[in-house]
Design an enzyme around this catalytic site. Structure first.
Site, PDB file in Angstrom:
ATOM      1  N   ARG A  71      -7.694  -0.385  -6.596  1.00  0.00           N
ATOM      2  CA  ARG A  71      -7.952   0.719  -5.658  1.00  0.00           C
ATOM      3  C   ARG A  71      -8.106   2.009  -6.474  1.00  0.00           C
ATOM      4  O   ARG A  71      -7.319   2.240  -7.390  1.00  0.00           O
ATOM      5  CB  ARG A  71      -6.808   0.855  -4.633  1.00  0.00           C
ATOM      6  CG  ARG A  71      -6.671  -0.385  -3.727  1.00  0.00           C
ATOM      7  CD  ARG A  71      -5.716  -0.136  -2.577  1.00  0.00           C
ATOM      8  NE  ARG A  71      -6.281   0.754  -1.573  1.00  0.00           N
ATOM      9  CZ  ARG A  71      -5.575   1.288  -0.568  1.00  0.00           C
ATOM     10  NH1 ARG A  71      -4.284   1.016  -0.451  1.00  0.00           N
ATOM     11  NH2 ARG A  71      -6.143   2.070   0.314  1.00  0.00           N
ATOM     12  N   GLN A  87      -1.793   2.322  10.000  1.00  0.00           N
ATOM     13  CA  GLN A  87      -0.503   2.407   9.283  1.00  0.00           C
ATOM     14  C   GLN A  87       0.544   3.145  10.113  1.00  0.00           C
ATOM     15  O   GLN A  87       1.736   2.851  10.011  1.00  0.00           O
ATOM     16  CB  GLN A  87      -0.678   3.133   7.947  1.00  0.00           C
ATOM     17  CG  GLN A  87      -1.437   2.379   6.883  1.00  0.00           C
ATOM     18  CD  GLN A  87      -2.909   2.704   6.898  1.00  0.00           C
ATOM     19  OE1 GLN A  87      -3.490   3.058   7.932  1.00  0.00           O
ATOM     20  NE2 GLN A  87      -3.552   2.591   5.749  1.00  0.00           N
ATOM     21  N   ASP A 143      -2.033  10.823  -1.969  1.00  0.00           N
ATOM     22  CA  ASP A 143      -2.479   9.808  -2.936  1.00  0.00           C
ATOM     23  C   ASP A 143      -2.856  10.419  -4.275  1.00  0.00           C
ATOM     24  O   ASP A 143      -2.781   9.772  -5.316  1.00  0.00           O
ATOM     25  CB  ASP A 143      -3.661   9.023  -2.373  1.00  0.00           C
ATOM     26  CG  ASP A 143      -3.161   8.062  -1.317  1.00  0.00           C
ATOM     27  OD1 ASP A 143      -2.962   8.500  -0.166  1.00  0.00           O
ATOM     28  OD2 ASP A 143      -2.889   6.896  -1.666  1.00  0.00           O
ATOM     29  N   ASN A 158      -5.350  12.367   0.844  1.00  0.00           N
ATOM     30  CA  ASN A 158      -4.418  11.508   1.580  1.00  0.00           C
ATOM     31  C   ASN A 158      -5.237  10.722   2.613  1.00  0.00           C
ATOM     32  O   ASN A 158      -6.458  10.905   2.717  1.00  0.00           O
ATOM     33  CB  ASN A 158      -3.320  12.357   2.247  1.00  0.00           C
ATOM     34  CG  ASN A 158      -2.186  11.499   2.795  1.00  0.00           C
ATOM     35  OD1 ASN A 158      -1.671  10.613   2.096  1.00  0.00           O
ATOM     36  ND2 ASN A 158      -1.782  11.712   4.028  1.00  0.00           N
ATOM     37  N   LYS A 159      -4.558   9.879   3.351  1.00  0.00           N
ATOM     38  CA  LYS A 159      -5.210   8.994   4.323  1.00  0.00           C
ATOM     39  C   LYS A 159      -6.227   9.728   5.199  1.00  0.00           C
ATOM     40  O   LYS A 159      -5.974  10.854   5.641  1.00  0.00           O
ATOM     41  CB  LYS A 159      -4.117   8.349   5.178  1.00  0.00           C
ATOM     42  CG  LYS A 159      -4.579   7.400   6.254  1.00  0.00           C
ATOM     43  CD  LYS A 159      -5.522   6.320   5.759  1.00  0.00           C
ATOM     44  CE  LYS A 159      -5.009   5.535   4.575  1.00  0.00           C
ATOM     45  NZ  LYS A 159      -6.067   4.719   3.924  1.00  0.00           N
ATOM     46  N   ARG A 166       0.864  -1.189   0.000  1.00  0.00           N
ATOM     47  CA  ARG A 166       0.000   0.000   0.000  1.00  0.00           C
ATOM     48  C   ARG A 166       0.891   1.225   0.000  1.00  0.00           C
ATOM     49  O   ARG A 166       2.113   1.113   0.102  1.00  0.00           O
ATOM     50  CB  ARG A 166      -1.016  -0.020   1.148  1.00  0.00           C
ATOM     51  CG  ARG A 166      -0.629  -0.640   2.444  1.00  0.00           C
ATOM     52  CD  ARG A 166       0.485   0.025   3.187  1.00  0.00           C
ATOM     53  NE  ARG A 166       0.260   1.447   3.363  1.00  0.00           N
ATOM     54  CZ  ARG A 166       1.189   2.346   3.619  1.00  0.00           C
ATOM     55  NH1 ARG A 166       2.465   1.983   3.710  1.00  0.00           N
ATOM     56  NH2 ARG A 166       0.906   3.615   3.771  1.00  0.00           N
ATOM     57  N   GLY A 167       0.247   2.407  -0.107  1.00  0.00           N
ATOM     58  CA  GLY A 167       1.018   3.641  -0.275  1.00  0.00           C
ATOM     59  C   GLY A 167       1.103   3.925  -1.771  1.00  0.00           C
ATOM     60  O   GLY A 167       1.447   3.033  -2.562  1.00  0.00           O
ATOM     61  N   ALA A 168       0.777   5.167  -2.150  1.00  0.00           N
ATOM     62  CA  ALA A 168       0.593   5.485  -3.570  1.00  0.00           C
ATOM     63  C   ALA A 168       1.778   5.076  -4.470  1.00  0.00           C
ATOM     64  O   ALA A 168       1.582   4.357  -5.458  1.00  0.00           O
ATOM     65  CB  ALA A 168       0.258   6.977  -3.721  1.00  0.00           C
TER      66      ALA A 168
END
Ligand code: MRU
Length: 338
Positions: A82, A189, A230, A240-241, A45-47
């Site tokens: 995603r 995270q 993201d 973002n998150k 995960r993570g862009a």
């Protein structure tokens, strides 16, 4: 160095981020369907890391394809994993442009070129993060604490990290910096990954729950906030998150600069504002359960947007590998892209 994702002869190897920090195990995806599932289930995960995984997934899919005509179907499988991180679509586009250039070439030549492009994307990502770090290091105040949200580190990229890359570079330049990491409910995270990664590199790190951020931003201890992204729209709105927006508002209220560190591949100038960024909705169980244990009554109604959008007025600067952009982003972001 933490190895997030690698191309090997037996498949695409990833550190399983759903099992950190309790276990450091690596999974090997042997076909593109497994890569797609790894993205969807957040093994990776993570862009930027999602972008690298997408490229490697396509390359892997084509290794097993009976003909070049399967390229579209493989891309579609990866595309549907995603929706928010634009790096996924950026990587698919880049792999497609290599594929299109190879029109009429043999399947084995196409396979070979796609593998080398995916490996190149991984290497470039590490170099890009190191540049982001260098460009952002000067913004980090010496002797203060940096607050971060989610994980925008080596684990969220091919290596080094974006937000954590800026912190790494500030420390490498001789600054005394420690980090406060929001735990980042519901997927944790911050608690699971950021703290694990910073401990791995012996960077002093303190875990706080998300609802403590306001208290510490008001305390005078935090010198700045640095987060990843993201997707960034043309006007500088940042997806973002989930929880990033609250941190940004609290930072502004307390006159603390809120910085976003991201590669150029996270910019989506085709979108006028953050309102057009698709926000992923994830399973209710991520909210009602922690590690499989229920923390809410059965049948509880749940909302679980995985990301939020921080309006550009809260963003003091966007740190990229090509330099630092400040408002008005409508003018400064296109200049960075050149
Ligand atoms: O749902 P995730 O864990 O993929 O979300 C990750 C984030 O929001 C990160 O901050 C972002 O992708 C930047 S990573 C360098």
């Amino acid at each position: 160095m933490i190895e997030t994702i690698q191309w090997t002869d037996s498949g695409v190897v990833m550190i399983d981020q759903t099992r950190l920090p309790r276990e450091e195990v690596y999974v090997t995806c042997t076909d593109h369907l497994e890569v797609a599932e790894a993205i969807r289930s957040m093994v990776i995960r993570g862009a930027p890391a999602i972008g690298v995984a997408a490229a490697m997934g396509i390359a892997l899919g084509m290794q097993q394809a009976a003909s070049v005509s399967q390229f579209d179907e493989i891309c579609e499988t990866i595309r549907s994993t995603r929706p928010t991180a634009v790096n996924l679509f950026w990587a698919i586009k880049r792999m497609r442009s290599v594929f299109d250039e190879l029109d009429g070439r043999s399947l084995s030549e196409v396979r070979e070129r796609l593998v080398s492009e995916a490996i190149q994307i991984r290497l470039e990502d590490i170099a890009i993060n190191q540049c982001i770090g260098k460009n952002g290091a000067a913004l980090i105040p010496d002797g203060k604490t940096v607050l971060t949200h989610c994980n925008a580190g080596a684990l969220a990229t091919a290596g080094y990290g974006t937000a954590l890359g800026v912190i790494r570079a500030a420390i490498a330049s001789g600054k005394k910096v420690d980090v406060f990491a929001d735990e980042t409910r519901p997927f944790l995270q911050g608690a699971r990954l950021t703290i694990w990664e910073l401990q791995h590199d012996h960077i002093p790190a303190t875990l706080i729950t998300d609802n403590m951020a306001g208290h510490f931003l008001h305390s005078g201890r935090i010198g700045c906030v640095v987060v990843g992204a993201d997707r960034i729209a043309a006007n500088g709105d940042v997806a973002n998150k989930i929880g990033t927006y609250s941190v940004a508002v609290l930072a502004k209220e307390n006159n603390i600069p809120f910085y976003v560190a991201a590669p150029i591949s996270t910019l989506d100038l085709s979108l006028a504002s953050g309102q057009q960024i698709p926000i992923e909705q994830r399973a209710a169980a991520e909210v009602t359960h922690v590690h499989g244990v229920p923390v809410a009554p059965e049948g509880t109604a749940v909302e679980n947007p995985a990301f939020d959008v921080t309006p550009n007025r809260y963003v003091a600067a966007i740190i990229t590998e090509r330099g630092v952009a400040r408002a008005p982003y409508l003018e400064t972001l296109p200049k960075l892209i050149g």
